[in-house]
Design an enzyme around this catalytic site. Sequence first.
Site, PDB file in Angstrom:
ATOM      1  N   CYS A 112     -76.328  19.802  36.390  1.00 62.97           N
ATOM      2  CA  CYS A 112     -77.525  20.455  36.925  1.00 62.97           C
ATOM      3  C   CYS A 112     -77.057  21.651  37.745  1.00 62.97           C
ATOM      4  O   CYS A 112     -76.460  21.480  38.817  1.00 62.97           O
ATOM      5  CB  CYS A 112     -78.330  19.493  37.787  1.00 62.97           C
ATOM      6  SG  CYS A 112     -79.784  20.251  38.546  1.00 62.97           S
ATOM      7  N   ASN A 168     -78.675  24.171  39.455  1.00 63.77           N
ATOM      8  CA  ASN A 168     -79.277  24.315  40.775  1.00 63.77           C
ATOM      9  C   ASN A 168     -78.837  23.187  41.698  1.00 63.77           C
ATOM     10  O   ASN A 168     -78.628  23.392  42.894  1.00 63.77           O
ATOM     11  CB  ASN A 168     -80.800  24.336  40.664  1.00 63.77           C
ATOM     12  CG  ASN A 168     -81.319  25.617  40.045  1.00 63.77           C
ATOM     13  OD1 ASN A 168     -80.793  26.689  40.290  1.00 63.77           O
ATOM     14  ND2 ASN A 168     -82.357  25.503  39.232  1.00 63.77           N
ATOM     15  N   ASN A 227     -83.785  20.431  26.923  1.00 66.97           N
ATOM     16  CA  ASN A 227     -84.597  21.219  27.839  1.00 66.97           C
ATOM     17  C   ASN A 227     -85.103  22.422  27.050  1.00 66.97           C
ATOM     18  O   ASN A 227     -84.395  22.946  26.184  1.00 66.97           O
ATOM     19  CB  ASN A 227     -83.757  21.698  29.021  1.00 66.97           C
ATOM     20  CG  ASN A 227     -83.274  20.550  29.880  1.00 66.97           C
ATOM     21  OD1 ASN A 227     -84.038  19.926  30.592  1.00 66.97           O
ATOM     22  ND2 ASN A 227     -81.979  20.268  29.806  1.00 66.97           N
ATOM     23  N   GLU A 238     -88.374  20.646  31.530  1.00 67.61           N
ATOM     24  CA  GLU A 238     -87.141  19.872  31.688  1.00 67.61           C
ATOM     25  C   GLU A 238     -87.321  18.419  31.241  1.00 67.61           C
ATOM     26  O   GLU A 238     -88.240  17.732  31.690  1.00 67.61           O
ATOM     27  CB  GLU A 238     -86.680  19.891  33.144  1.00 67.61           C
ATOM     28  CG  GLU A 238     -85.991  21.176  33.556  1.00 67.61           C
ATOM     29  CD  GLU A 238     -85.098  20.981  34.767  1.00 67.61           C
ATOM     30  OE1 GLU A 238     -84.186  20.132  34.711  1.00 67.61           O
ATOM     31  OE2 GLU A 238     -85.325  21.675  35.769  1.00 67.61           O
ATOM     32  N   ARG A 239     -86.427  17.988  30.374  1.00 68.56           N
ATOM     33  CA  ARG A 239     -86.393  16.573  30.019  1.00 68.56           C
ATOM     34  C   ARG A 239     -85.938  15.794  31.256  1.00 68.56           C
ATOM     35  O   ARG A 239     -85.217  16.303  32.106  1.00 68.56           O
ATOM     36  CB  ARG A 239     -85.432  16.320  28.851  1.00 68.56           C
ATOM     37  CG  ARG A 239     -83.992  16.640  29.165  1.00 68.56           C
ATOM     38  CD  ARG A 239     -83.055  16.239  28.054  1.00 68.56           C
ATOM     39  NE  ARG A 239     -81.680  16.335  28.536  1.00 68.56           N
ATOM     40  CZ  ARG A 239     -80.640  15.790  27.938  1.00 68.56           C
ATOM     41  NH1 ARG A 239     -80.791  15.116  26.826  1.00 68.56           N
ATOM     42  NH2 ARG A 239     -79.422  15.927  28.440  1.00 68.56           N
ATOM     43  N   CYS A 244     -84.399  26.064  36.497  1.00 70.95           N
ATOM     44  CA  CYS A 244     -83.389  25.209  35.871  1.00 70.95           C
ATOM     45  C   CYS A 244     -82.126  26.052  35.732  1.00 70.95           C
ATOM     46  O   CYS A 244     -82.114  27.033  34.979  1.00 70.95           O
ATOM     47  CB  CYS A 244     -83.861  24.711  34.508  1.00 70.95           C
ATOM     48  SG  CYS A 244     -82.600  23.778  33.591  1.00 70.95           S
ATOM     49  N   THR A 271     -78.985  25.487  34.494  1.00 68.28           N
ATOM     50  CA  THR A 271     -78.320  25.536  33.191  1.00 68.28           C
ATOM     51  C   THR A 271     -79.234  26.141  32.136  1.00 68.28           C
ATOM     52  O   THR A 271     -78.772  26.783  31.195  1.00 68.28           O
ATOM     53  CB  THR A 271     -77.861  24.138  32.759  1.00 68.28           C
ATOM     54  OG1 THR A 271     -78.997  23.249  32.693  1.00 68.28           O
ATOM     55  CG2 THR A 271     -76.819  23.577  33.718  1.00 68.28           C
TER      56      THR A 271
END
Length: 296
Positions: free
Chosen positions: A80, A82, A185, A203-204, A213, A215
């Site tokens: 992740c 962030n 995602n 986002e999943r 998000c 990534t």
Amino acid sequence: MPSNHYPLSFYKYTGCGNDFIIIDDRQGRIPATLKSRISELCNRHKGIGADGVILLQDGGPQAEAALIIYNADSSEAALCGNGLRCVIRCLYEDLNIHKDTYTVTTTSGSYSAKILGDEVEVSLGNSTPIQGPFRLEELPQFPAFSLVVGVPHVVIFCDDIEEVLVRKIGRSIRHNTHLHPEGSNVNFIQVLDSATIAIRTYERGVEDETLACGTGAAAAAIAAASYRRLITPIEVNTRGGSSLRYHFKLDNNEAKNIVMRGEAQRCFQGLYRLPLDAVYVRETETLREAALYALS
């Protein structure tokens, strides 16, 4: 008398609006019952409220911390972006770890980071080769791409992201196992100029649109550089109102040495009364002992 609740000390952080509950478990004292309560912690009406939970564990001699990253639905995430920035800021501000360069690990690998004023810079490694363009049934008029930046992403170029039904369309594409067996995602992007894009992401794990998000923004920047020839550093304007910046080198449609830079801020900290199972209450510390540890 033992209590049936554990006073869970936590920090709440946000990176461009993508928010996380950070829990320091480097001493290995947090009850195993935590995992079953992730969704409860992330609930914005009855819990603390967040897009995910990040558990800090002992990183050994090579890293400041090893991270277990939970999505809001309690599923685990390999990376992740962030969240990494938020963790680094937490290590510095709350856990008093002051270093020129930080290293943290996740199930997808080891990542280095630096604090640069109000921002945090994180090295995300390399992406997988970009696949596409291809057309999706949900938005056949727009070109789409897929790649992995720690976790799987689909990137769709749109004329106007404000007109996209992100929740409805994103939910459908997110479950397309032909793109990625574990789901993706889904990032809807709009090119603004030769070095800037705007993004909205489904986002999943959160199973909703999020304000940012890390990534996903990286995947979007890579796709934009490959397909539309944008020039790095590429600025990505997030739904949260802040921007992320990415440097990388394209090599055969694969991004090398991805570097992400953006803000990360603490919202607040506190104690959460984590319900315990009967076995834990009988066999472990009392409420007073737990409270002394949580507040130390």
